[in-house]
Design an enzyme around this catalytic site. Sequence first.
Site, PDB file in Angstrom:
ATOM      1  N   GLU A 111       0.836  -1.204   0.000  1.00 14.72           N
ATOM      2  CA  GLU A 111       0.000   0.000   0.000  1.00 14.72           C
ATOM      3  C   GLU A 111       0.868   1.251   0.000  1.00 14.72           C
ATOM      4  O   GLU A 111       2.069   1.186   0.208  1.00 14.72           O
ATOM      5  CB  GLU A 111      -0.978  -0.007   1.182  1.00 14.72           C
ATOM      6  CG  GLU A 111      -0.383  -0.426   2.500  1.00 14.72           C
ATOM      7  CD  GLU A 111      -1.466  -0.747   3.531  1.00 14.72           C
ATOM      8  OE1 GLU A 111      -1.795   0.166   4.298  1.00 14.72           O
ATOM      9  OE2 GLU A 111      -1.959  -1.882   3.567  1.00 14.72           O
ATOM     10  N   LYS A 113       2.409   4.702   1.345  1.00 17.01           N
ATOM     11  CA  LYS A 113       2.676   5.361   2.617  1.00 17.01           C
ATOM     12  C   LYS A 113       2.322   6.829   2.413  1.00 17.01           C
ATOM     13  O   LYS A 113       3.050   7.573   1.757  1.00 17.01           O
ATOM     14  CB  LYS A 113       4.138   5.212   3.019  1.00 17.01           C
ATOM     15  CG  LYS A 113       4.419   5.734   4.409  1.00 17.01           C
ATOM     16  CD  LYS A 113       5.782   5.294   4.886  1.00 17.01           C
ATOM     17  CE  LYS A 113       5.983   5.584   6.361  1.00 17.01           C
ATOM     18  NZ  LYS A 113       5.763   6.951   6.750  1.00 17.01           N
ATOM     19  N   ASP A 115       1.767  10.662   3.064  1.00 22.79           N
ATOM     20  CA  ASP A 115       2.578  11.611   3.808  1.00 22.79           C
ATOM     21  C   ASP A 115       1.707  12.750   4.322  1.00 22.79           C
ATOM     22  O   ASP A 115       1.744  13.869   3.822  1.00 22.79           O
ATOM     23  CB  ASP A 115       3.684  12.144   2.899  1.00 22.79           C
ATOM     24  CG  ASP A 115       4.780  12.822   3.696  1.00 22.79           C
ATOM     25  OD1 ASP A 115       4.802  12.653   4.933  1.00 22.79           O
ATOM     26  OD2 ASP A 115       5.604  13.523   3.090  1.00 22.79           O
ATOM     27  N   TYR A 223      -6.091   2.868   6.454  1.00 27.36           N
ATOM     28  CA  TYR A 223      -5.228   1.714   6.208  1.00 27.36           C
ATOM     29  C   TYR A 223      -5.120   0.724   7.365  1.00 27.36           C
ATOM     30  O   TYR A 223      -4.294  -0.168   7.328  1.00 27.36           O
ATOM     31  CB  TYR A 223      -3.835   2.181   5.799  1.00 27.36           C
ATOM     32  CG  TYR A 223      -3.255   3.291   6.673  1.00 27.36           C
ATOM     33  CD1 TYR A 223      -2.975   3.089   8.018  1.00 27.36           C
ATOM     34  CD2 TYR A 223      -2.987   4.547   6.118  1.00 27.36           C
ATOM     35  CE1 TYR A 223      -2.441   4.104   8.793  1.00 27.36           C
ATOM     36  CE2 TYR A 223      -2.451   5.564   6.888  1.00 27.36           C
ATOM     37  CZ  TYR A 223      -2.182   5.343   8.227  1.00 27.36           C
ATOM     38  OH  TYR A 223      -1.662   6.347   8.994  1.00 27.36           O
ATOM     39  N   LYS A 312      10.927   3.718   1.861  1.00 23.42           N
ATOM     40  CA  LYS A 312      10.864   5.162   1.598  1.00 23.42           C
ATOM     41  C   LYS A 312      11.381   5.486   0.210  1.00 23.42           C
ATOM     42  O   LYS A 312      12.439   5.006  -0.188  1.00 23.42           O
ATOM     43  CB  LYS A 312      11.715   5.906   2.634  1.00 23.42           C
ATOM     44  CG  LYS A 312      11.255   5.697   4.069  1.00 23.42           C
ATOM     45  CD  LYS A 312      10.175   6.668   4.447  1.00 23.42           C
ATOM     46  CE  LYS A 312      10.796   7.955   4.907  1.00 23.42           C
ATOM     47  NZ  LYS A 312       9.979   8.748   5.769  1.00 23.42           N
ATOM     48  N   CYS A 406      21.019  46.706   4.860  1.00 19.16           N
ATOM     49  CA  CYS A 406      19.953  46.470   3.892  1.00 19.16           C
ATOM     50  C   CYS A 406      20.479  46.695   2.474  1.00 19.16           C
ATOM     51  O   CYS A 406      21.019  47.761   2.172  1.00 19.16           O
ATOM     52  CB  CYS A 406      18.772  47.398   4.155  1.00 19.16           C
ATOM     53  SG  CYS A 406      17.483  47.237   2.896  1.00 19.16           S
ATOM     54  N   CYS A 409      18.492  49.932   1.064  1.00 17.69           N
ATOM     55  CA  CYS A 409      18.589  51.295   1.590  1.00 17.69           C
ATOM     56  C   CYS A 409      19.802  51.517   2.490  1.00 17.69           C
ATOM     57  O   CYS A 409      20.026  52.625   2.966  1.00 17.69           O
ATOM     58  CB  CYS A 409      17.301  51.666   2.335  1.00 17.69           C
ATOM     59  SG  CYS A 409      17.116  50.799   3.896  1.00 17.69           S
ATOM     60  N   CYS A 424      15.192  44.750   7.899  1.00 20.88           N
ATOM     61  CA  CYS A 424      15.565  46.148   7.719  1.00 20.88           C
ATOM     62  C   CYS A 424      14.559  46.982   8.504  1.00 20.88           C
ATOM     63  O   CYS A 424      13.367  46.950   8.202  1.00 20.88           O
ATOM     64  CB  CYS A 424      15.532  46.519   6.241  1.00 20.88           C
ATOM     65  SG  CYS A 424      15.624  48.307   6.015  1.00 20.88           S
ATOM     66  N   CYS A 430      12.552  52.588   3.318  1.00 23.06           N
ATOM     67  CA  CYS A 430      13.218  51.581   2.489  1.00 23.06           C
ATOM     68  C   CYS A 430      12.353  51.294   1.256  1.00 23.06           C
ATOM     69  O   CYS A 430      11.242  50.800   1.376  1.00 23.06           O
ATOM     70  CB  CYS A 430      13.424  50.321   3.336  1.00 23.06           C
ATOM     71  SG  CYS A 430      14.168  48.962   2.439  1.00 23.06           S
TER      72      CYS A 430
HETATM   73  S1  IVH Z   1       0.274   1.325   9.226  1.00 20.79           S
HETATM   74  C1  IVH Z   1       1.004  -0.373  13.357  1.00 20.79           C
HETATM   75  N1  IVH Z   1      -0.051   2.103   6.746  1.00 20.79           N
HETATM   76  O1  IVH Z   1       3.251   6.220   8.640  1.00 20.79           O
HETATM   77  C2  IVH Z   1       1.133   0.202  12.004  1.00 20.79           C
HETATM   78  N2  IVH Z   1       0.887   3.655   8.277  1.00 20.79           N
HETATM   79  O2  IVH Z   1       5.792   5.658   9.976  1.00 20.79           O
HETATM   80  C3  IVH Z   1       0.379   1.423  11.860  1.00 20.79           C
HETATM   81  N3  IVH Z   1       1.344   5.873   7.303  1.00 20.79           N
HETATM   82  O3  IVH Z   1       2.123   6.713  11.913  1.00 20.79           O
HETATM   83  C4  IVH Z   1       0.697   2.212  10.662  1.00 20.79           C
HETATM   84  N4  IVH Z   1       0.623   5.409   5.273  1.00 20.79           N
HETATM   85  O4  IVH Z   1       0.888   7.910  10.038  1.00 20.79           O
HETATM   86  C5  IVH Z   1       0.383   2.458   7.972  1.00 20.79           C
HETATM   87  N5  IVH Z   1      -0.447   2.655   4.520  1.00 20.79           N
HETATM   88  C6  IVH Z   1      -0.019   3.008   5.738  1.00 20.79           C
HETATM   89  C7  IVH Z   1       0.477   4.290   6.028  1.00 20.79           C
HETATM   90  C8  IVH Z   1       0.939   4.572   7.317  1.00 20.79           C
HETATM   91  C9  IVH Z   1       1.139   6.326   6.072  1.00 20.79           C
HETATM   92  C10 IVH Z   1       1.953   6.652   8.391  1.00 20.79           C
HETATM   93  C11 IVH Z   1       1.221   6.584   9.690  1.00 20.79           C
HETATM   94  C12 IVH Z   1       2.202   6.057  10.691  1.00 20.79           C
HETATM   95  C13 IVH Z   1       3.503   6.339  10.018  1.00 20.79           C
HETATM   96  C14 IVH Z   1       4.527   5.324  10.449  1.00 20.79           C
END
Ligand code: IVH
Length: 669
Positions: A111, A113, A115, A223, A312, A406, A409, A424, A430
Amino acid sequence: MTPQERIQELRKLLNEHNHKYYVLNQPEISDQEFDRLMRELEDLEAQHPEMDDPLSPTRRVGSDINKNFQQIKHLYPMLSLANTYSVEEVDEWVQRTQGSLMGEQVTLVGEMKFDGTSISLIYEHGRLVRAVTRGDGEKGDVVTDNVKTIRSIPLELHGEGWPDRFELRGEILLPWREFDRLNAERAFNEEPLFANPRNAAAGTLKLQDPREVSRRGLDAYFYYLLAEPQDLPSDNHFDNMMAVRSWGFKVSDAMCKLETIDDVDKYINFWDTARKELPVATDGLVFKVNSLRQQLNLGYRAKSPRWAIAYKFQAERALTRLDFVSFEVGRMGIVTPVANLDPVLLSGTIVKRVSLHNEDIMRGLDVHEHDMLYVEKGGEIIPKITGVEVSQRPKDAPVIKFVSHCPACGTPLVRVEGEAAWMCPNKYGCPPQIAGRVEHFVGRRMMNIDGIGEETSELLYNHGLVTNIGELYDLTYDKLIAMDSRIGHKTAERIMQGLRDSLEVPFDRVVYALSIPFVGETVAKKLARGAHDIDTLMAMSQEQLEAIPDIGKRIAESIIDYFAQPLNRQIIERLRQAGVQMAMPEESTEGRTDKLQGKSIIISGTFAKHSRDQYKEMIERNGGKNVGSISKKTDYVLAGENMGPAKLEKATSLGIPIISEDDFLKMIE
Ligand code: IVH
């Protein structure tokens, strides 16, 4: 159908359309139709307070209630994930996991991640009861009112099979489009920009004003489902998430089952680039063991589960030559160092100027003249300098020092108290600061004075005609024509007309136009409403200012400091003399009539002469009532362009007179 039944019906209907629009991206009715249903519900709810329900779709807009957040302990602690940075590391984790499970077949779920900022939702009997931020993992802030404004989160569940009580974890995000919009607005107001959508989402979720939260356009993906094992819909994560989707939540389409290491590698390779097309920020992928039994076997480390791992994404990076560092003075006097680079292509855009933010950051990077610099653009849309390639530094290249005076000026700079910024202090002498404030004052969202742009405000300053915003109102047609050959008859006329029109601009925009540090558009509105007029605002104490919603210490101090300057007081007096609005309009009885007494009028379509809101006000001013939906009791339909065919038909069949805006204006003349 009783009104009570209609209320229930409308709530159900609106919830369904919300889901189709915000979750499935498949709207079935027009925005107008949706608004119409919403207004009908609002009207009915107003007439039937006994039907009040805090989860009604009408409550999504948030209320004005202002309170600090309550803290609460999480039912299950909110953990983080262990990170990996390469396909190899992920493969090792898969093998390790299989090993721990005695070589059992392991299905993984891949899945995104996301942000953003994590959220825990608690549902009971199919209704949202609480939303809590991650906080420190043990306890978090209760932000239910703010979360309720997120349209893609169901307040009441769809479908069936949900546990009576469960917790759902997910990520709250500010989509790129909303993020860009918000930052453009902040850049315009010279407010600090959000570095990335994550900060913006987290900041937004902590606002004290749910209306502002609602305006910002947050979204959410889910998730992780937690409940008593016997209450869960399935014994595996993937099927649980599909159930979650059927209850009305957003679950990423990217979520899928992976059977082999090869599947995992392909998944990583695909999303490494495909993620750039997604509407929200992602910083990696997450791999989870699908079977809940296997998850239980694998268990947890101190801060993260053994059954999941994050991969990552690499931030995109380029190396390029520094041409020179310029020091730029903004409207508020803050001096910002900017790295001017040999143009370089990064994630599809050409980068040639990157802010170095302030002296501390510049010094931390230890930038020397003509250094080779690393520029990165990760989850951050604004590129940043992340380092210097010292091995390629030209011999004897001197370090670049922050300026002490500055650049515009020559005034010695002063350090902004408690911050890394240099400023400044020559606020009123200015040139870029003065021209910047004049430019701000005349801007479209402030006084909207046509004909004066960056170039003209500089001309006006250089010719000594306008050295502060008050002097704008000393301009005459003759002075403008005589000033510079570039200002012709037409431009001069336009500027003079713009100045006259600006006398109608409402007080809140005047407050915004003054360029009081930290007072952006929203804050200005609150100040104008809270103080009502300029004399009250100028006389307010620190405590009185802080008592206005959303006004904190820093803003209050800045306002007091602004009005303590004699020149600013003179400017205000000049603006007042010129006839600029210095108070909110009175709720006066003037102009009130009973020409429409007892009449129910519907407004439909778009109008040429006035806005819908203005027509609404005119109806009310003349004793009438603006209603949301057509019934036998409706007296008129005030119809503009593009009135919906359904409405037209209904009005005709009920024999309700349809009047144009001209007819209407005649009626109230
Ligand atoms: S699972 C026990 N799934 O990443 C596991 N986390 O670095 C619970 N996050 O605090 C997290 N996408 O805020 C999970 N598909 C995903 C995610 C995810 C983003 C974030 C989440 C977590 C942080 C962990």
